[in-house]
Design a protein around this motif. Sequence first.
Motif, PDB file in Angstrom:
ATOM      1  N   UNK A 150       0.833  -1.207   0.000  1.00  0.00           N
ATOM      2  CA  UNK A 150       0.000   0.000   0.000  1.00  0.00           C
ATOM      3  C   UNK A 150       0.865   1.253   0.000  1.00  0.00           C
ATOM      4  N   UNK A 151       1.975   1.200   0.766  1.00  0.00           N
ATOM      5  CA  UNK A 151       2.881   2.349   0.794  1.00  0.00           C
ATOM      6  C   UNK A 151       3.507   2.559  -0.581  1.00  0.00           C
ATOM      7  N   UNK A 152       3.923   1.440  -1.201  1.00  0.00           N
ATOM      8  CA  UNK A 152       4.529   1.555  -2.533  1.00  0.00           C
ATOM      9  C   UNK A 152       3.518   2.069  -3.552  1.00  0.00           C
ATOM     10  N   UNK A 153       2.285   1.563  -3.465  1.00  0.00           N
ATOM     11  CA  UNK A 153       1.242   2.038  -4.380  1.00  0.00           C
ATOM     12  C   UNK A 153       0.948   3.507  -4.125  1.00  0.00           C
ATOM     13  N   UNK A 154       0.910   3.879  -2.832  1.00  0.00           N
ATOM     14  CA  UNK A 154       0.677   5.287  -2.504  1.00  0.00           C
ATOM     15  C   UNK A 154       1.776   6.184  -3.034  1.00  0.00           C
TER      16      UNK A 154
ATOM     17  N   UNK B 174       9.284  -2.582  -8.401  1.00  0.00           N
ATOM     18  CA  UNK B 174       9.283  -2.647  -6.941  1.00  0.00           C
ATOM     19  C   UNK B 174       8.011  -3.291  -6.407  1.00  0.00           C
ATOM     20  N   UNK B 175       6.939  -3.223  -7.203  1.00  0.00           N
ATOM     21  CA  UNK B 175       5.676  -3.847  -6.811  1.00  0.00           C
ATOM     22  C   UNK B 175       5.591  -5.290  -7.285  1.00  0.00           C
ATOM     23  N   UNK B 176       6.638  -5.771  -7.946  1.00  0.00           N
ATOM     24  CA  UNK B 176       6.634  -7.137  -8.443  1.00  0.00           C
ATOM     25  C   UNK B 176       5.994  -7.286  -9.803  1.00  0.00           C
ATOM     26  N   UNK B 177       5.731  -6.179 -10.491  1.00  0.00           N
ATOM     27  CA  UNK B 177       5.144  -6.226 -11.833  1.00  0.00           C
ATOM     28  C   UNK B 177       6.287  -6.428 -12.835  1.00  0.00           C
TER      29      UNK B 177
END
Length: 800
Positions: A445-449, A474-477
């Motif tokens: 959530x922090x990374x998405x934010x 960084x989100x694994x995509x």
Amino acid sequence: MTGGKKAVAYFAREIAGGSAQEMLFEGLLGAAERAGQDLVVFRGGYFARDPGALIYGLVDARYHGAISWAGAEGDQAANPHYASLGKLPVVTLTQQMPPWPVVVTDSHSGMRALVEHLVVHHGKRRVAFVRGPETHPLARERHQAWAEVLRQHELTADERLLSPCGSWDKSRGADIVRLFLDERRLVAGRDFDALVCVNDNLAIGAIQEFQRRGVRVPEDVAVTGCNDVFDARVNTPPVTTVALPGDEQAARALDVLNTLAAGRPAEAVTRLPGRLVVGQSCGCPSHQAAVAASGLSLLEPGFRPGAWLGCVVRAFGFFGRGRAVRAMVAAAGAAHAYAQSKEEMLRAVAELMVEGFCNELGSRRHAGAFQAALLEGGKQLEAARLPADLMQAMLSELRRRMLPALWRRGRVIRAEDLWGQGRVLLAEAAARLREAANLKALARERAIGQLGARLATTSEIGALLKVLQQELPKLGIPSLDLALYEGDPGWDRTRLPARLRVLTSFSAAGVQRVEGPAATLEVGEFIPRILARGGQRQTLIALPLHFNEIQIGIAVLGLGPREGALYESLRVQLSSSLYGALLGQTLQQTLAGIERKVSEVSGNSEQITHAVQGGSAAMEGVANSIHEISDHIREVGRVIDEAVRLSGAAAQDITLLNEQSGEISKITGFITEIAQQTNMLSLNAAIEAARAGEAGRGFAVVAQEVKTLAVNTVTSSANIRNMIGSVQDNTGRVHHAMSGINEVMTRLAELSSGISAAIAEQEQSSSEISSVLVEAARGTGEIAGALAELDALSRNGAKV
């Protein structure tokens, strides 16, 4: 596409937000992976309703087939969308769209089992029902199951205990409680003792409203739902519901699709039975607590002679590992509805636990073998996305099975120690897993934010692409292909643009440069080209990018974490950020255009200012000329007035002369008459003189003279009369002419007055025009200043 195989397309309403969505998503991912097939998940929403559904139009004969969960049930507007797929194999998951087959979960049988549980096991007699949407087939079959069970047990289906049709929303559950208690004046526990809801959201909303009013659930009224969503499991109390095997449904749909693609016939309708999941909202105790009992007490509810005989047999030291494993798998399946689809994995975990326990409790006593088995089993459950708490039920069943066999061997105390330590170990492991999951979720959530914050503050598309290239890994995509539709935004929601332009394409191999003609593609070629470049099996998530109904483009992501919420969040963020960047781009182009126009208008305004100033000076000269003409016209008017006055006086004199000539004519007539009479008298006198002879000769001479005078007088009077007549004629003509002149002069005087008034108005208007032009000159100067300021602002805006 791998090995020349075509990819399977999945039309998904959504891939996060509830058990059904997530289980279908997870089930299809696993099934495609086991089959080694490429999969493209099109997250477009509902057909004929959501703007993102346009993305389904990309699927054609280049795909292996389509599995659809996007059909609007009962909405025939969906048919044209399916018809557009032509002969492509299609399997639906909610409603059959002939000629294609459907794979559905049988909520009818599950709802019958649930209502039977309330009526038979709990003795409920006045069971109310909360209906769903009127046209939804699943809502109708659940209502039908409720009515069938009531008829079967000869219970009255009171119309007051049946809600009107409506939505699936949680808030509506509270609304129905208010309808029953406030409007229909029903009393919970007396007028109805159970409330069956068509889905779990309605049940949760109803429970919360009952609790707010002080009505106890389940003591005063039992409440049940359907679907076994996550929120129902963690509700207080947990909701008794019906589990629908979404993962098995998706896997079976893929099997049916492959059958169709191979040219073989398939069943038109495949039904997967729902299963009752007992929570505590119906009045049943906790399942985990129930299976934790030893099974040795004859006073336990449901203790049967067969179970007692089994305990006696095991008490003599007989213990069947195979039976224990099967019982442990069954206990796990009873604890979690979706565990049944993982039977092989659960059997492996159960065998691992039995082996570890026997090794540690046996004669060799391999210390730590049981704890190691528990830890390994927990890892396997986590990998299968099942809760570690299932092992508590398996551990309880292991204890129930082995405890009787340990009395004779004297190992009960040691076994109880192992089981107690195992429970603590499992609780600690479950707590660690939950904490790790929470930390992982917080980190994501922090990374998405952070990604959203960076995207929101990036106004240029080039910079936005760099942010995506840095943050998505960084989100694994693992990969992203991003393209925008060609043309202006705001396409008709019923069709897709013909072409798109690729903005970026990157994967673990790096960023691919996409430039020139290769960057522009036919819209249907975009995803097949991505599939064709990979040598391994691929799973792609295709996200339609739109802002409200304004179509923007398509983002295709390689599958990373199997969390649908991640992709849903990225879809919203990418749509908003790209729309903002496109707006910024449009704003810069607009400001540049404004800057050019400002320069043009500024130059034109200077020319206008000079022209207006020259026009103002010219108008001042015109005003002066008009003023002089006005003075001359007024002078002419005065002269004409004087001429009119003199011509009037002359006309009066001529009239008087005409009258005097008439009088003279009368006098000359009188003189002529006297002369004629004198002539007659002289004639008479001559006659009388002739008669007198010599004596009258002198008188005859006088008479002759008198006659001569009379004749001359008559002749003169005639001449005078003729002259006077001529004078009268001339005087009449002069009088007539003077009358005409007088009229003309009068008209001229009137026209002169009108001209003078018009000149006066013109003089005033020219003065006003001159003033206006002066103001215009001043205004154009102000406009020039304002345009200069606007030019400066546009330059600043372009910098922003």
